[in-house]
Design a protein around this motif. Structure first.
Motif, PDB file in Angstrom:
ATOM      1  N   ALA A 125       0.872  -1.100   0.088  1.00 49.21           N
ATOM      2  CA  ALA A 125      -0.133   0.114   0.104  1.00 49.21           C
ATOM      3  C   ALA A 125       0.993   1.250   0.018  1.00 49.21           C
ATOM      4  O   ALA A 125       1.706   1.405   0.832  1.00 49.21           O
ATOM      5  CB  ALA A 125      -0.943  -0.040   1.236  1.00 49.21           C
ATOM      6  N   THR A 126       0.704   2.097  -0.784  1.00 47.52           N
ATOM      7  CA  THR A 126       1.693   3.192  -1.112  1.00 47.52           C
ATOM      8  C   THR A 126       0.691   4.381  -1.583  1.00 47.52           C
ATOM      9  O   THR A 126       0.113   4.547  -2.647  1.00 47.52           O
ATOM     10  CB  THR A 126       2.723   2.822  -2.386  1.00 47.52           C
ATOM     11  N   ASP A 127       1.208   5.575  -0.926  1.00 48.76           N
ATOM     12  CA  ASP A 127       0.577   6.690  -1.399  1.00 48.76           C
ATOM     13  C   ASP A 127       1.217   7.276  -2.711  1.00 48.76           C
ATOM     14  O   ASP A 127       2.429   7.820  -2.691  1.00 48.76           O
ATOM     15  CB  ASP A 127       0.911   7.899  -0.293  1.00 48.76           C
ATOM     16  N   GLN A 128       0.772   7.050  -3.907  1.00 56.49           N
ATOM     17  CA  GLN A 128       1.203   7.190  -5.271  1.00 56.49           C
ATOM     18  C   GLN A 128       0.558   8.208  -6.003  1.00 56.49           C
ATOM     19  O   GLN A 128      -0.320   8.047  -6.875  1.00 56.49           O
ATOM     20  CB  GLN A 128       1.041   5.695  -6.139  1.00 56.49           C
ATOM     21  N   TYR A 129       0.986   9.356  -5.468  1.00 55.37           N
ATOM     22  CA  TYR A 129       0.272  10.748  -6.083  1.00 55.37           C
ATOM     23  C   TYR A 129       0.648  10.813  -7.694  1.00 55.37           C
ATOM     24  O   TYR A 129       1.620  10.375  -7.977  1.00 55.37           O
ATOM     25  CB  TYR A 129       0.956  11.695  -5.236  1.00 55.37           C
ATOM     26  N   ALA A 130      -0.397  10.954  -8.382  1.00 55.55           N
ATOM     27  CA  ALA A 130      -0.346  11.253  -9.764  1.00 55.55           C
ATOM     28  C   ALA A 130       0.275  10.092 -10.536  1.00 55.55           C
ATOM     29  O   ALA A 130       1.330  10.194 -11.239  1.00 55.55           O
ATOM     30  CB  ALA A 130       0.358  12.456 -10.055  1.00 55.55           C
ATOM     31  N   PHE A 131       0.081   8.846  -9.831  1.00 55.76           N
ATOM     32  CA  PHE A 131       0.570   7.324 -10.481  1.00 55.76           C
ATOM     33  C   PHE A 131       0.356   7.435 -12.169  1.00 55.76           C
ATOM     34  O   PHE A 131      -0.403   7.936 -12.652  1.00 55.76           O
ATOM     35  CB  PHE A 131      -0.213   6.493  -9.768  1.00 55.76           C
ATOM     36  N   GLN A 132       1.234   6.777 -12.761  1.00 58.67           N
ATOM     37  CA  GLN A 132       1.163   6.780 -14.148  1.00 58.67           C
ATOM     38  C   GLN A 132       0.761   5.091 -14.627  1.00 58.67           C
ATOM     39  O   GLN A 132       0.535   4.350 -13.738  1.00 58.67           O
ATOM     40  CB  GLN A 132       2.714   6.542 -14.706  1.00 58.67           C
ATOM     41  N   LYS A 133       0.222   5.101 -15.665  1.00 57.13           N
ATOM     42  CA  LYS A 133       0.051   3.562 -16.442  1.00 57.13           C
ATOM     43  C   LYS A 133       0.964   2.837 -16.100  1.00 57.13           C
ATOM     44  O   LYS A 133       2.228   2.973 -16.256  1.00 57.13           O
ATOM     45  CB  LYS A 133      -0.474   3.602 -17.749  1.00 57.13           C
ATOM     46  N   TYR A 175       7.567   6.533  20.427  1.00 53.34           N
ATOM     47  CA  TYR A 175       6.592   6.815  19.640  1.00 53.34           C
ATOM     48  C   TYR A 175       7.078   6.984  18.149  1.00 53.34           C
ATOM     49  O   TYR A 175       7.834   7.602  18.088  1.00 53.34           O
ATOM     50  CB  TYR A 175       5.588   7.691  20.155  1.00 53.34           C
ATOM     51  N   MET A 176       6.248   6.250  17.164  1.00 49.46           N
ATOM     52  CA  MET A 176       6.681   6.520  15.776  1.00 49.46           C
ATOM     53  C   MET A 176       6.210   8.062  15.550  1.00 49.46           C
ATOM     54  O   MET A 176       5.257   8.423  15.801  1.00 49.46           O
ATOM     55  CB  MET A 176       5.728   5.528  14.950  1.00 49.46           C
ATOM     56  N   LYS A 177       6.893   8.638  14.918  1.00 54.97           N
ATOM     57  CA  LYS A 177       6.870  10.092  14.831  1.00 54.97           C
ATOM     58  C   LYS A 177       7.122  10.425  12.996  1.00 54.97           C
ATOM     59  O   LYS A 177       8.116   9.855  12.458  1.00 54.97           O
ATOM     60  CB  LYS A 177       7.966  11.026  15.295  1.00 54.97           C
ATOM     61  N   GLY A 178       6.070  11.249  12.572  1.00 55.44           N
ATOM     62  CA  GLY A 178       6.106  11.298  11.171  1.00 55.44           C
ATOM     63  C   GLY A 178       5.525  12.417  10.702  1.00 55.44           C
ATOM     64  O   GLY A 178       4.483  13.008  11.275  1.00 55.44           O
ATOM     65  N   LYS A 179       5.870  13.114   9.643  1.00 58.84           N
ATOM     66  CA  LYS A 179       5.470  14.255   9.290  1.00 58.84           C
ATOM     67  C   LYS A 179       4.013  14.143   8.181  1.00 58.84           C
ATOM     68  O   LYS A 179       4.320  13.433   7.224  1.00 58.84           O
ATOM     69  CB  LYS A 179       6.463  15.318   8.653  1.00 58.84           C
ATOM     70  N   VAL A 180       3.097  14.567   8.472  1.00 59.89           N
ATOM     71  CA  VAL A 180       1.989  14.779   7.623  1.00 59.89           C
ATOM     72  C   VAL A 180       1.335  16.226   7.385  1.00 59.89           C
ATOM     73  O   VAL A 180       1.876  17.151   7.898  1.00 59.89           O
ATOM     74  CB  VAL A 180       0.703  13.719   7.839  1.00 59.89           C
ATOM     75  N   ASN A 197      -4.082   6.958   4.719  1.00 65.04           N
ATOM     76  CA  ASN A 197      -3.832   5.704   5.555  1.00 65.04           C
ATOM     77  C   ASN A 197      -3.232   4.545   5.093  1.00 65.04           C
ATOM     78  O   ASN A 197      -3.587   3.390   5.491  1.00 65.04           O
ATOM     79  CB  ASN A 197      -5.354   5.084   6.183  1.00 65.04           C
ATOM     80  N   GLU A 198      -2.250   4.708   4.025  1.00 66.00           N
ATOM     81  CA  GLU A 198      -1.669   3.486   3.508  1.00 66.00           C
ATOM     82  C   GLU A 198      -0.523   2.921   4.651  1.00 66.00           C
ATOM     83  O   GLU A 198      -0.226   1.724   4.604  1.00 66.00           O
ATOM     84  CB  GLU A 198      -0.615   3.855   2.400  1.00 66.00           C
ATOM     85  N   PRO A 199       0.094   3.633   5.638  1.00 64.57           N
ATOM     86  CA  PRO A 199       0.001   5.000   6.128  1.00 64.57           C
ATOM     87  C   PRO A 199       0.765   5.686   5.177  1.00 64.57           C
ATOM     88  O   PRO A 199       2.298   5.175   5.013  1.00 64.57           O
ATOM     89  CB  PRO A 199       0.219   4.810   7.522  1.00 64.57           C
ATOM     90  N   ALA A 200       0.439   7.064   4.850  1.00 66.31           N
ATOM     91  CA  ALA A 200       1.690   7.944   4.326  1.00 66.31           C
ATOM     92  C   ALA A 200       2.167   9.070   5.179  1.00 66.31           C
ATOM     93  O   ALA A 200       1.558   9.440   6.134  1.00 66.31           O
ATOM     94  CB  ALA A 200       0.640   8.953   3.255  1.00 66.31           C
ATOM     95  N   VAL A 201       3.443   8.995   4.926  1.00 63.34           N
ATOM     96  CA  VAL A 201       4.116   9.790   5.844  1.00 63.34           C
ATOM     97  C   VAL A 201       5.236  10.771   4.811  1.00 63.34           C
ATOM     98  O   VAL A 201       5.659  10.348   3.768  1.00 63.34           O
ATOM     99  CB  VAL A 201       5.134   9.111   6.675  1.00 63.34           C
ATOM    100  N   MET A 202       5.146  12.125   4.967  1.00 57.75           N
ATOM    101  CA  MET A 202       5.960  12.903   4.091  1.00 57.75           C
ATOM    102  C   MET A 202       7.450  12.965   4.307  1.00 57.75           C
ATOM    103  O   MET A 202       7.678  12.627   5.680  1.00 57.75           O
ATOM    104  CB  MET A 202       5.229  14.301   3.988  1.00 57.75           C
ATOM    105  N   GLU A 203       8.346  13.357   3.454  1.00 58.01           N
ATOM    106  CA  GLU A 203       9.654  13.618   3.778  1.00 58.01           C
ATOM    107  C   GLU A 203      10.643  12.518   4.154  1.00 58.01           C
ATOM    108  O   GLU A 203      11.589  12.651   4.968  1.00 58.01           O
ATOM    109  CB  GLU A 203       9.695  14.758   4.765  1.00 58.01           C
ATOM    110  N   VAL A 204      10.013  11.402   3.787  1.00 58.43           N
ATOM    111  CA  VAL A 204      11.085  10.208   4.028  1.00 58.43           C
ATOM    112  C   VAL A 204      10.901   9.414   2.678  1.00 58.43           C
ATOM    113  O   VAL A 204       9.802   9.373   2.013  1.00 58.43           O
ATOM    114  CB  VAL A 204      10.405   9.218   5.141  1.00 58.43           C
ATOM    115  N   PRO A 235       8.646   3.613   9.354  1.00 57.06           N
ATOM    116  CA  PRO A 235       9.916   2.800   9.293  1.00 57.06           C
ATOM    117  C   PRO A 235       9.281   1.145   9.550  1.00 57.06           C
ATOM    118  O   PRO A 235       8.262   0.912  10.295  1.00 57.06           O
ATOM    119  CB  PRO A 235      10.749   3.093  10.362  1.00 57.06           C
ATOM    120  N   MET A 236      10.047   0.340   9.046  1.00 55.65           N
ATOM    121  CA  MET A 236       9.519  -1.022   9.037  1.00 55.65           C
ATOM    122  C   MET A 236       9.686  -1.619  10.447  1.00 55.65           C
ATOM    123  O   MET A 236       9.228  -2.862  10.650  1.00 55.65           O
ATOM    124  CB  MET A 236      10.384  -2.180   8.025  1.00 55.65           C
TER     125      MET A 236
END
Length: 799
Positions: free
Chosen positions: A167-175, A362-367, A407-414, A420-421
């Motif tokens: 599951a991936t936040d794939q903004y403007a994905f291509q064919k 705690y897992m910390k991420g930017k959204v 909710n992929e979950p998407a996190v910015m700037e990584v 992280p896994m």
């Protein structure tokens, strides 16, 4: 033939000789001399589970995908010990397991091969990650075709493709871009006009190779977990899809308004802007049932808050919109802003509900709100807490639906765009890392949201939409295909994605009409709305960065086309609602690719564009600019052109001339298509007449219409109306028989029967064996009858 030595050289391990087996009720377990166990469980005569372990024992058997209420029970099960193999036989199939290496093959009862192992199960020990990379390879026959796997942005037939599920936040994905937002590790194989299905229930990152690397080998593998898959035998694709959908679950009926037209943008604010949009829909008489609020309605993007500058009194605003027929749907993301003054953050912190890294913090991420922590929705206690947070939005303010995004979950700037896994998860009492939980995180968020919305919307029905999903998410939520682009290629992608999602168990799905990123031309928007009204979920959505995307952002011609097709959707609501009822009752997909509709016609196996909407309407979108016609394939059978009522014999490719305000639509001969009058929103009008478009056919055809109160749960107490119509056409007569079930009395008392394609002039009409008096001239000119709804047989006699 690949030898054991070659396998060892490659680093792959494999089962050796079977030394014993035991049979307990519905399960047979086989043991090898290198501690591999294969457990074969017969759930139904045509549904068999294969589960392998390499450590001599099985871990706790737990799945988020499997619906606990799925149908199981078989008619026949026999295990025999032959010289070279063991055989498990049911009333539908035979499974042979080789004693020398545990490879298996499945046959029908006539000994025709359905599926056989190439290497079969093998694995590679992953010392870096711990556990195994588990692998399966099957022999693929020449001419075999493959379908399914959720919303992949590629051709419908997956032969020759290699695909990834993460599951991936794939903004403007291509064919052909991989991976995308959803994970549905289920595919359908079709060979020799027989279908089977494989559901690989493994939430780790998985891969599928359909004869891409090796011409006659189909394989799938996962970066951890078990080799655990379900085999489903058809032989019809319908049997495979309905069995899979039953296994992973079906939703409850949505409220009828959720099947209306929805309008969304990032973002409608302040309140005056939202009210302008609402007023414009009503002024232009374009029906609309729902308006969406994206992240800007919140205070600093904090979930469960309102920006009081933009929306000073949300309860009043939501009520005023509701008076004009608009339901309000709001977005809720998983990222909770780290802010000690913010009540949601404080509660989750106090109760220790956030996801943690392996070494404790705690897992910390930017959204959107900045730095965030993220609830662990795989913990049932956290899901219960999350559900409770919806009280104010739903009960107090009156919001009617919730939209889960990011909710992929998407996190910015990584670099990997997500957690992280090493993040830890409860996984309903089966603690694990994010490697295992990643693909189901979005589904568990949608599940918690669904339970909250359902609790506080009661006695009305909930409406939830999610971007990320794993197999089984359809039990809780509708979905859309994520951040697409305003291009003609994406219109083509959307058409295929919806067909694929539908046969992958997730029926209630749509695309962002017009494209989310960039700006469509008026022509592209018009062509997209013409397709989008035939998708189960129908919503225009755009990023707003490039300009407006409401229907009136284009010229008058586009406004008129939008109105015409949205009107058509509202007329077809009883047909669409009936499709949905068949989906939840029988697991029948709402959209059917041509190969599903007629798998025995080899011409359908590679068709991408045409699809069947419900059971009786054939739709073929226009997918190129400046097109006033196209080639399309009409499947076998008898059809009528919806626009002209001309008869067409199927089983051939034809050229269709079309106009800018039309797309090719055909109706199956013999069908009865129910229609409501056009309403600006569901429930706006009281009407005394249900239109029935009756298409003549020589021979018999069945149609059904399901109705209820359009919301609420009375239908579960038998308060519904289920009409079965049977048409029987002869050379100079037409008989229509009606059978009704259910205790719901519809608001209308009459049918307006539109007669289409009658090959004879009408001499007499009988209703329940009584002569029916009619105005011959009016009937000849108008081609319709008005009759009371209580009849059981209508007999039209030709001259």
């Amino acid at each position: 033939m690949i030898t054991n030595t070659e396998l060892e050289y490659k680093g792959d391990l494999y089962p050796t000789k079977i030394v014993s087996y035991d049979h307990e009720v519905d399960s047979v377990s086989f043991y090898t001399d290198n501690s591999v166990i294969l457990k074969v469980t017969v759930l139904r005569d045509s549904l068999i589970r294969f589960r392998f372990t390499t450590k001599g024992y099985f871990s706790n058997d737990f799945s988020y995908a499997i619906d606990k209420s799925h149908t199981h029970g078989y008619n026949f099960l026999e295990v025999t010990d032959e010289d070279e193999y063991y055989q498990i036989k049911t009333s539908k199939v035979k499974c042979k397991i080789q004693k020398i290496d545990m490879r298996l093959s499945i046959f029908d009862l006539n000994d025709c091969i359905i599926l056989e192992d190439e290497l079969g199960f093998h694995w590679e020990e992953s010392y870096e990650l711990g556990g195994n990379i588990v692998k399966m390879s099957k022999t693929s026959k020449d001419g075999e075709c493959f379908y399914g796997l959720g919303d992949k942005a590629t051709q419908l037939n997956l032969k020759g493709k290699r695909l990834e599920n993460f599951a991936t936040d794939q903004y403007a994905f291509q064919k052909d871009q991989e991976p995308l937002y959803k994970v549905v590790p289920f595919y359908i194989g079709l060979h020799n006009k027989k279908s089977y299905g494989i559901f690989f229930d493994n939430t780790f990152r998985t891969y599928f190779d359909f004869c891409h690397e090796r011409r006659n080998v189909t394989s799938y593998w996962a970066e951890g977990g078990e080799m655990n898959y379900y085999f489903i035998y058809g032989p019809q694709m319908e049997d495979v899809v309905t069995t899979y959908t039953d296994l992973t679950g079906k939703p409850e009926l949505p409220p009828l308004w959720a099947l209306g037209y929805h309008q969304c943008k990032w973002s409608y604010y302040p309140e005056s802007n939202l009210k302008e949009v609402a007023a414009k829909f009503r002024e232009l008489k374009i029906p609309c049932d729902a308006l969406y609020l994206d992240i800007d309605y919140m205070e600093g993007f904090r979930c469960f808050t309102w920006n009081k500058e933009y929306f000073p009194d949300p309860k009043r605003m939501v009520a005023e919109l509701a008076e004009d027929g608009f339901k309000t749907v709001v977005i809720i993301d998983p990222g909770i802003k780290i802010d000690k003054e913010y009540f949601v953050y404080k509660e989750a912190l106090e109760k220790d509900y956030f996801c943690k890294r392996a070494d404790g913090p705690y897992m910390k991420g930017k959204v959107w709100p900045g730095e965030c922590n993220f609830p662990d929705y795989t913990n049932p206690v956290v899901r219960e807490w999350w559900a409770g947070l919806f009280k104010e939005l739903i009960s107090d303010i009156g919001v009617k639906g919730v939209w889960n995004d990011m909710n992929e979950p998407a996190v910015m700037e990584v670099p990997n765009k997500t957690f992280p896994m090493d993040v830890r998860h409860d996984y309903d009492g089966n603690p694990c890392s994010h490697r295992k939980a990643h693909n189901i995180y979005g589904t568990q968020m949608a599940r918690a949201t669904y339970h909250g919305v359902k609790r506080f919307a009661y006695p009305k029905r909930p409406f939830v939409i999610t971007r990320s999903a794993y197999a089984g998410a359809q039990r809780y939520s509708s979905s859309w295909t994520g951040d697409n682009i305003a291009t003609w290629e994406h219109l083509w992608i959307a058409n295929i994605q919806m067909q694929r999602m539908s046969i992958s168990g997730m029926g209630f799905t749509g695309s962002d009409i017009g494209g989310f990123a960039e700006q469509p031309s008026g022509e592209l928007y018009a062509r997209w709305i013409q397709l989008g009204v035939f998708h189960p979920f129908c919503r225009t959505h755009s990023s707003g960065d490039h300009g407006d995307q409401e229907p009136w952002a284009f010229d008058e011609e586009v406004i008129d086309i939008t109105r015409k097709f949205v009107n058509l959707r509202y007329q077809l609501l009883p047909y669409l609602y009936t499709m949905f009822w068949q989906y939840i009752e029988q697991g029948i997909p709402m959209l059917k690719p041509l190969v599903y509709f007629d798998q025995e016609d080899i011409q359908t196996h590679y068709r991408n564009d045409e699809f069947i909407f419900g059971n009786q309407i054939l739709v073929c979108p226009i997918l190129e600019p400046n097109a006033l016609g196209r080639r399309m394939y009409i499947p076998r059978g008898d059809w009528y052109n919806y626009w002209t009522n001309e008869y067409c014999k199927g089983g051939k490719e034809i050229w269709i001339d079309t106009k800018f305000d039309e797309i090719p639509i055909f109706v199956k001969a013999g069908s009865i298509i129910p229609k409501y009058p056009v309403q600006q929103y569901v429930g706006e009008l009281e009407f005394d007449e249900l239109s029935l478009d009756v298409y003549y056919k020589l021979g018999k055809e069945k149609s059904v219409v399901y109705e209820d109160a359009q919301d609420g749960y009375d239908y579960k107490k038998g308060r519904y109306s289920f009409l079965s119509f049977q048409t029987n056409g002869k050379n100079n007569e037409l008989i229509v028989q009606v059978h009704k079930e259910g205790k719901y009395d519809t608001q209308y008392s009459k049918y307006k029967i539109n007669l289409i394609g009658l090959p004879f002039a009408i001499k007499a009409i009988q209703i329940d064996n009584v002569e029916f008096l009619f105005d011959r001239e009016t009937l000849k000119k108008e081609s319709y009858l008005i009759v009371d709804k209580g009849f059981t047989a209508l007999h039209i006699i030709g001259e």
